[in-house]
Design a protein around this motif. Structure first.
Motif, PDB file in Angstrom:
ATOM      1  N   GLU A 124       0.567  -1.096   0.026  1.00 15.51           N
ATOM      2  CA  GLU A 124      -0.034   0.080  -0.078  1.00 15.51           C
ATOM      3  C   GLU A 124       0.774   1.263   0.029  1.00 15.51           C
ATOM      4  O   GLU A 124       1.833   1.330   0.698  1.00 15.51           O
ATOM      5  N   ASP A 125       0.329   2.355  -0.765  1.00 17.74           N
ATOM      6  CA  ASP A 125       1.242   3.448  -0.809  1.00 17.74           C
ATOM      7  C   ASP A 125       1.012   4.252   0.686  1.00 17.74           C
ATOM      8  O   ASP A 125      -0.076   4.471   1.097  1.00 17.74           O
ATOM      9  N   GLY A 126       2.040   4.621   1.315  1.00 18.17           N
ATOM     10  CA  GLY A 126       2.040   5.319   2.349  1.00 18.17           C
ATOM     11  C   GLY A 126       1.992   6.513   2.309  1.00 18.17           C
ATOM     12  O   GLY A 126       2.301   7.336   1.440  1.00 18.17           O
ATOM     13  N   LYS A 137      -0.700  -5.402   8.182  1.00 20.36           N
ATOM     14  CA  LYS A 137      -1.807  -4.331   8.589  1.00 20.36           C
ATOM     15  C   LYS A 137      -2.949  -4.811   9.138  1.00 20.36           C
ATOM     16  O   LYS A 137      -3.692  -5.801   8.568  1.00 20.36           O
ATOM     17  N   LYS A 138      -3.328  -4.470  10.182  1.00 24.04           N
ATOM     18  CA  LYS A 138      -4.475  -5.287  10.958  1.00 24.04           C
ATOM     19  C   LYS A 138      -5.711  -5.133  10.111  1.00 24.04           C
ATOM     20  O   LYS A 138      -5.811  -4.116   9.494  1.00 24.04           O
ATOM     21  N   ASN A 139      -6.370  -6.351   9.879  1.00 23.01           N
ATOM     22  CA  ASN A 139      -7.531  -6.161   9.230  1.00 23.01           C
ATOM     23  C   ASN A 139      -8.878  -6.386  10.135  1.00 23.01           C
ATOM     24  O   ASN A 139      -9.076  -7.419  10.760  1.00 23.01           O
ATOM     25  N   PRO A 140      -9.913  -5.443  10.248  1.00 23.85           N
ATOM     26  CA  PRO A 140     -11.042  -5.656  11.100  1.00 23.85           C
ATOM     27  C   PRO A 140     -11.681  -6.682  10.644  1.00 23.85           C
ATOM     28  O   PRO A 140     -12.604  -7.085  11.351  1.00 23.85           O
ATOM     29  N   ALA A 141     -11.910  -7.224   9.341  1.00 20.70           N
ATOM     30  CA  ALA A 141     -12.584  -8.438   8.806  1.00 20.70           C
ATOM     31  C   ALA A 141     -11.960  -9.704   9.090  1.00 20.70           C
ATOM     32  O   ALA A 141     -12.568 -10.680   9.029  1.00 20.70           O
ATOM     33  N   GLY A 142     -10.656  -9.871   9.679  1.00 19.98           N
ATOM     34  CA  GLY A 142      -9.760 -10.836  10.280  1.00 19.98           C
ATOM     35  C   GLY A 142      -8.753 -11.176   9.480  1.00 19.98           C
ATOM     36  O   GLY A 142      -8.668 -10.514   8.197  1.00 19.98           O
ATOM     37  N   LEU A 143      -7.926 -11.900  10.260  1.00 20.92           N
ATOM     38  CA  LEU A 143      -6.442 -11.987   9.475  1.00 20.92           C
ATOM     39  C   LEU A 143      -6.457 -12.521   8.092  1.00 20.92           C
ATOM     40  O   LEU A 143      -5.782 -12.280   7.248  1.00 20.92           O
ATOM     41  N   PHE A 144      -7.445 -13.535   8.051  1.00 20.58           N
ATOM     42  CA  PHE A 144      -7.515 -14.337   6.379  1.00 20.58           C
ATOM     43  C   PHE A 144      -8.571 -13.840   5.598  1.00 20.58           C
ATOM     44  O   PHE A 144      -9.107 -14.483   4.688  1.00 20.58           O
ATOM     45  N   ALA A 145      -9.038 -12.586   5.881  1.00 22.97           N
ATOM     46  CA  ALA A 145     -10.392 -12.017   5.261  1.00 22.97           C
ATOM     47  C   ALA A 145      -9.815 -11.798   3.603  1.00 22.97           C
ATOM     48  O   ALA A 145      -8.525 -11.411   3.644  1.00 22.97           O
ATOM     49  N   ARG A 146     -10.610 -11.879   2.699  1.00 26.50           N
ATOM     50  CA  ARG A 146      -9.925 -11.712   1.358  1.00 26.50           C
ATOM     51  C   ARG A 146      -9.647 -10.151   1.158  1.00 26.50           C
ATOM     52  O   ARG A 146      -8.829  -9.814   0.372  1.00 26.50           O
ATOM     53  N   TYR A 147     -10.492  -9.224   1.916  1.00 29.38           N
ATOM     54  CA  TYR A 147     -10.297  -7.660   1.454  1.00 29.38           C
ATOM     55  C   TYR A 147     -10.130  -7.038   2.748  1.00 29.38           C
ATOM     56  O   TYR A 147     -10.533  -7.524   3.859  1.00 29.38           O
ATOM     57  N   ASN A 148      -9.318  -6.000   2.989  1.00 31.67           N
ATOM     58  CA  ASN A 148      -9.167  -5.284   4.109  1.00 31.67           C
ATOM     59  C   ASN A 148      -9.679  -3.783   4.097  1.00 31.67           C
ATOM     60  O   ASN A 148      -9.057  -3.131   3.103  1.00 31.67           O
ATOM     61  N   PRO A 149     -10.626  -3.610   4.579  1.00 33.38           N
ATOM     62  CA  PRO A 149     -11.297  -2.310   4.359  1.00 33.38           C
ATOM     63  C   PRO A 149     -10.385  -0.897   4.779  1.00 33.38           C
ATOM     64  O   PRO A 149     -10.722   0.144   4.128  1.00 33.38           O
ATOM     65  N   LYS A 150      -9.062  -1.336   5.483  1.00 34.20           N
ATOM     66  CA  LYS A 150      -8.300  -0.271   6.094  1.00 34.20           C
ATOM     67  C   LYS A 150      -7.328  -0.002   4.594  1.00 34.20           C
ATOM     68  O   LYS A 150      -6.593   0.996   5.134  1.00 34.20           O
ATOM     69  N   VAL A 151      -7.218  -0.837   3.700  1.00 37.70           N
ATOM     70  CA  VAL A 151      -6.089  -0.550   3.006  1.00 37.70           C
ATOM     71  C   VAL A 151      -6.605   0.087   1.558  1.00 37.70           C
ATOM     72  O   VAL A 151      -7.763  -0.270   1.145  1.00 37.70           O
TER      73      VAL A 151
END
Length: 88
Positions: free
Chosen positions: A12-14, A64-78
């Motif tokens: 992800e671009d920071g 990067k912590k994913n509120p949907a879970g460690l193995f979720a397909r998408y991360n809404p924070k990215v």
């Protein structure tokens, strides 16, 4: 691509202008086999990736912590850069 898992890294671009590693993804070409299992979980899919074909994938959001879970397909924070193709 073969029916063996291929590892890719997701960045992800920071705000500092640098790319930061956020996750690791494994992709397997779907050739009629059952979904592979890794870390005790079935891969997601099958999904079609344009130019590649039907695949299974497993995301692991290690960096990067994913509120949907460690193995979720998408991360809404990215956030993807503008113009980047996204999966349906």
């Amino acid at each position: 691509m073969s029916a063996r898992p291929r590892r890719t890294r997701l960045f992800e671009d920071g705000k500092d202008g640098k790319r930061h590693l956020v996750a690791v993804e494994w992709v397997v070409l779907e050739v009629g086999q059952p979904a592979p299992v890794m870390f005790g979980r079935k891969f997601d899919g099958p999904n079609v990736i344009p130019g590649v074909g039907s695949t299974y994938d497993r995301h692991v959001w290690l960096y990067k912590k994913n509120p949907a879970g460690l193995f979720a397909r998408y991360n809404p924070k990215v956030k993807c850069p503008a113009g980047t193709p996204t999966h349906p």
